[in-house]
Design a protein around this motif. Sequence first.
Motif, mmCIF file in Angstrom:
data_model
loop_
_atom_site.group_PDB
_atom_site.id
_atom_site.type_symbol
_atom_site.label_atom_id
_atom_site.label_comp_id
_atom_site.label_asym_id
_atom_site.label_seq_id
_atom_site.Cartn_x
_atom_site.Cartn_y
_atom_site.Cartn_z
ATOM 1 N N MET A 1 -4.581 -145.225 52.457
ATOM 2 C CA MET A 1 -5.060 -145.694 51.157
ATOM 3 C C MET A 1 -6.255 -146.644 51.361
ATOM 4 O O MET A 1 -6.219 -147.526 52.211
ATOM 5 C CB MET A 1 -3.925 -146.482 50.488
ATOM 6 C CG MET A 1 -4.002 -146.464 49.006
ATOM 7 S SD MET A 1 -2.507 -147.244 48.363
ATOM 8 C CE MET A 1 -2.660 -146.911 46.658
ATOM 9 N N ARG A 317 5.924 -141.719 44.709
ATOM 10 C CA ARG A 317 4.780 -141.938 45.603
ATOM 11 C C ARG A 317 5.065 -141.362 46.986
ATOM 12 O O ARG A 317 4.191 -140.771 47.618
ATOM 13 C CB ARG A 317 4.467 -143.434 45.702
ATOM 14 C CG ARG A 317 3.773 -143.973 44.452
ATOM 15 C CD ARG A 317 3.590 -145.474 44.517
ATOM 16 N NE ARG A 317 3.011 -146.000 43.289
ATOM 17 C CZ ARG A 317 1.711 -146.054 43.037
ATOM 18 N NH1 ARG A 317 0.846 -145.618 43.934
ATOM 19 N NH2 ARG A 317 1.270 -146.542 41.889
ATOM 20 N N LYS A 318 6.297 -141.553 47.441
ATOM 21 C CA LYS A 318 6.651 -140.989 48.752
ATOM 22 C C LYS A 318 6.592 -139.464 48.715
ATOM 23 O O LYS A 318 6.132 -138.832 49.662
ATOM 24 C CB LYS A 318 8.040 -141.467 49.161
ATOM 25 C CG LYS A 318 8.031 -142.913 49.608
ATOM 26 C CD LYS A 318 9.230 -143.232 50.470
ATOM 27 C CE LYS A 318 8.895 -144.366 51.409
ATOM 28 N NZ LYS A 318 9.948 -144.578 52.393
ATOM 29 N N SER A 319 7.062 -138.874 47.609
ATOM 30 C CA SER A 319 7.049 -137.411 47.540
ATOM 31 C C SER A 319 5.613 -136.883 47.477
ATOM 32 O O SER A 319 5.340 -135.766 47.877
ATOM 33 C CB SER A 319 7.856 -136.921 46.338
ATOM 34 O OG SER A 319 7.109 -137.076 45.155
ATOM 35 N N LEU A 320 4.707 -137.725 47.007
ATOM 36 C CA LEU A 320 3.307 -137.311 46.952
ATOM 37 C C LEU A 320 2.599 -137.526 48.284
ATOM 38 O O LEU A 320 1.420 -137.224 48.427
ATOM 39 C CB LEU A 320 2.555 -138.085 45.870
ATOM 40 C CG LEU A 320 3.014 -137.874 44.425
ATOM 41 C CD1 LEU A 320 2.188 -138.735 43.480
ATOM 42 C CD2 LEU A 320 2.906 -136.419 44.031
ATOM 43 N N GLY A 321 3.306 -138.109 49.233
ATOM 44 C CA GLY A 321 2.722 -138.247 50.559
ATOM 45 C C GLY A 321 2.424 -139.671 50.992
ATOM 46 O O GLY A 321 1.777 -139.882 52.007
ATOM 47 N N ALA A 322 2.908 -140.674 50.220
ATOM 48 C CA ALA A 322 2.691 -142.059 50.634
ATOM 49 C C ALA A 322 3.535 -142.349 51.860
ATOM 50 O O ALA A 322 4.703 -141.977 51.917
ATOM 51 C CB ALA A 322 3.066 -143.008 49.505
ATOM 52 N N LYS A 323 2.921 -143.020 52.850
ATOM 53 C CA LYS A 323 3.666 -143.368 54.053
ATOM 54 C C LYS A 323 4.280 -144.747 53.868
ATOM 55 O O LYS A 323 3.953 -145.465 52.931
ATOM 56 C CB LYS A 323 2.719 -143.362 55.253
ATOM 57 C CG LYS A 323 2.238 -141.973 55.554
ATOM 58 C CD LYS A 323 1.419 -141.938 56.825
ATOM 59 C CE LYS A 323 0.994 -140.513 57.047
ATOM 60 N NZ LYS A 323 -0.210 -140.392 57.834
ATOM 61 N N ARG A 324 5.153 -145.098 54.824
ATOM 62 C CA ARG A 324 5.770 -146.418 54.816
ATOM 63 C C ARG A 324 4.729 -147.526 54.663
ATOM 64 O O ARG A 324 4.880 -148.451 53.880
ATOM 65 C CB ARG A 324 6.475 -146.651 56.149
ATOM 66 C CG ARG A 324 7.970 -146.591 56.072
ATOM 67 C CD ARG A 324 8.542 -146.540 57.481
ATOM 68 N NE ARG A 324 9.976 -146.367 57.405
ATOM 69 C CZ ARG A 324 10.824 -147.391 57.298
ATOM 70 N NH1 ARG A 324 10.386 -148.628 57.263
ATOM 71 N NH2 ARG A 324 12.124 -147.170 57.214
ATOM 72 N N ILE A 327 3.314 -147.961 51.130
ATOM 73 C CA ILE A 327 4.228 -148.638 50.195
ATOM 74 C C ILE A 327 4.326 -150.119 50.544
ATOM 75 O O ILE A 327 4.239 -150.991 49.672
ATOM 76 C CB ILE A 327 5.629 -147.986 50.231
ATOM 77 C CG1 ILE A 327 5.528 -146.490 49.924
ATOM 78 C CG2 ILE A 327 6.584 -148.689 49.283
ATOM 79 C CD1 ILE A 327 5.241 -146.145 48.498
ATOM 80 N N GLN A 330 1.230 -151.886 49.435
ATOM 81 C CA GLN A 330 1.117 -151.995 47.982
ATOM 82 C C GLN A 330 1.897 -153.204 47.451
ATOM 83 O O GLN A 330 1.369 -153.989 46.666
ATOM 84 C CB GLN A 330 1.635 -150.720 47.333
ATOM 85 C CG GLN A 330 1.333 -150.685 45.842
ATOM 86 C CD GLN A 330 2.017 -149.519 45.156
ATOM 87 O OE1 GLN A 330 2.455 -148.568 45.813
ATOM 88 N NE2 GLN A 330 2.121 -149.597 43.859
ATOM 89 N N ALA A 395 9.569 -149.954 51.161
ATOM 90 C CA ALA A 395 9.067 -148.924 52.071
ATOM 91 C C ALA A 395 10.198 -148.144 52.726
ATOM 92 O O ALA A 395 10.045 -146.979 53.067
ATOM 93 C CB ALA A 395 8.182 -149.558 53.131
ATOM 94 N N PRO A 399 13.268 -141.309 49.917
ATOM 95 C CA PRO A 399 12.611 -140.727 48.741
ATOM 96 C C PRO A 399 13.560 -139.912 47.850
ATOM 97 O O PRO A 399 13.424 -139.937 46.624
ATOM 98 C CB PRO A 399 11.524 -139.837 49.342
ATOM 99 C CG PRO A 399 11.867 -139.676 50.776
ATOM 100 C CD PRO A 399 12.636 -140.887 51.164
#
Lengths: 406, 238
Positions: A1, A317-324, A327, A330, A395, A399
């Motif tokens: 990000m 967000r995790k399902s969309l590909g956000a990594k630990r 998160i 953020q 984090a 998910p």
Amino acid sequence: MLYRDLLEETFLAILSNKVRSGLTALGIVIGIGSVVAMMSIGQGATADITSNIQSLGSNLLIVSPGSQGGVGSNVRQGQGSAQTLVLSDSDAIKENISSAVSVAPTVSTKKQVIYKTNNTNTSIYGVDAEYLVIKNLEMEFGNFISDSVKRNSRVAVLGPTARDDLFGENVDPVGESIKIDTQKFTVIGVTQAKGGTGFGSSDDLIYIPLTTAQTYFTGSEVLSNISVQVESEELMVVAQNEINTLLLERHKISNSEEADFSIMNQSDIMDTVSSVTGALTLLLGAIAGISLVVGGIGIMNMMLTTVTERTREIGLRKSLGAKRKDITMQFLMESIVLTVVGGVIGIFFGWAVSWLVGKFGDMTTVVTFSSIFLSFGVSAFIGLVFGYYPARNAASLNPIEALRYE
Amino acid sequence: MIECKNISKTYKSGAAETKALKNVSFKIKEGEFVAIIGQSGSGKSTLMNIIGALDVPSNGSYFLDGSDISSLSEDELADIRKKKIGFVFQSFNLLKRTSVLRNVVLPLIYEEMDKKKREELARKALRGVDLSEDHFFHLSNQLSGGQMQRVAIARALVNDPAIILADEPTGNLDSKTGDIILKTFIDLNKKGKTIILITHEQSIAEYASRIITLKDGEIIEDFDNNEKSKLIPILKNK
């Protein structure tokens, strides 16, 4: 990000719950504000006292009677109560110590002073002409006690506070006569105010010639102390040792630990005082620091609530590909931004409070850059520390479970 | 494109073991429209989680685009999801109080794409699901259910994934709106997207060209629906 996106997300999240974010940041505002204000009061007191000590004169050694608390003498007498220092000691220093520029023997006592219907109880200092030089005194009216003043003459120079008490503010009392104890004195001058109150003040006292003081009030050759101005700062230690040796010889004392006098160096006084005021500043800062910790706990509380509320969002967000890391960053960013914004407002708030205290509270306050940087650093650190646990919680959410969370 | 080889998944809670999937094997080719159907407890959600790279199987291998992803780490799986899978959920899962456009852009933010390019892609995806431009800057919670689901589909499409994985996409919609959503999937499929639809309703599964039926963690039927689906009225009307 990208950092730009991260900041954008952060501000959107903070603004989406303005009241809660505002109240949480308020905790930090108050915490940082009180640290800044309290430290400014502590540092103001330090600055005040330091300037008072400096106003005593520069490169000053003060010889006082009384023991230094050597072996076998557990009981220390009050300073000035011992009667071991006499005028001839002062004369000997003047003659033998080459680095001593001026030597001012002083006797002091407290007496009732009367002018017409006004009276005050103040310190009476018996001094000679050199006192003016050593203490950097300047005259508001008239003259100081000079070498041309005859022995035992009953003349007095007033400190500005003593003048205010007896004659009223801004009055020129030269030529008036006052009564100290039972003796009549003629006022020949008023010194200028040196500012400061309490310790080291040279405003609330009355100067009379040394010989007069010894004749009429103390009745002996005994001195309260001897102020010695040394030629330069480098010679301070040498002069101190020389005076020590000289006086030990004169008082016939072989063991320097049994000395019946003590020599204080201006920097010794400064060290003692600054260690006291440093402790005071630290204490004030620590008390204010407690409210900062409470503010930090407020941040953590809010972040934990936010993470719980936004569990589904975290799952999404995790399902969309956000990594630990995405998160964690953020949520960490949210708490850091809250504390830093709160911290900046807090610094201005604390500054304003210290200004008000300085203006209306009859106290010197000093806001230093170090205290500002310190508070700013502390607030960012608090954001990091108290935000880390909730962010890590967020984090580490699974998910699948997060998406199912109701 | 997708190949599951002897996939099993066992959940442990305390001493009790639940076998959610037992030795499941199948292949899905690029461009297929597959419905996975089963009652609750049949293991279809578990299978969806594995296909969607949200979870890994206890045993067996899962090949996505030729590479085995059944033993990847959490962050590696996140990368697979980001690049290859688009999710559509029953409850839409849009960010509330956030504009439609920003919702659709979200997956691209994690790809670190620049702002201009990603908004362009988001607009294209939204047009692809027939959402009018007027709605692009509306907040997501101001939309109707059908509109919300179309925004969610646009979000799933925006990073051009290999598979669209839809979990009961019509579950929260009335049947008329549901039909529109299903028609959207058929259109996407015609454009070449691989679509996997998870449902418990036979009538919805009928829209797909292939129906895999799960029961008690096993495939009990793998049925080619091509002939039959042509008879569905909504398609005839088109």
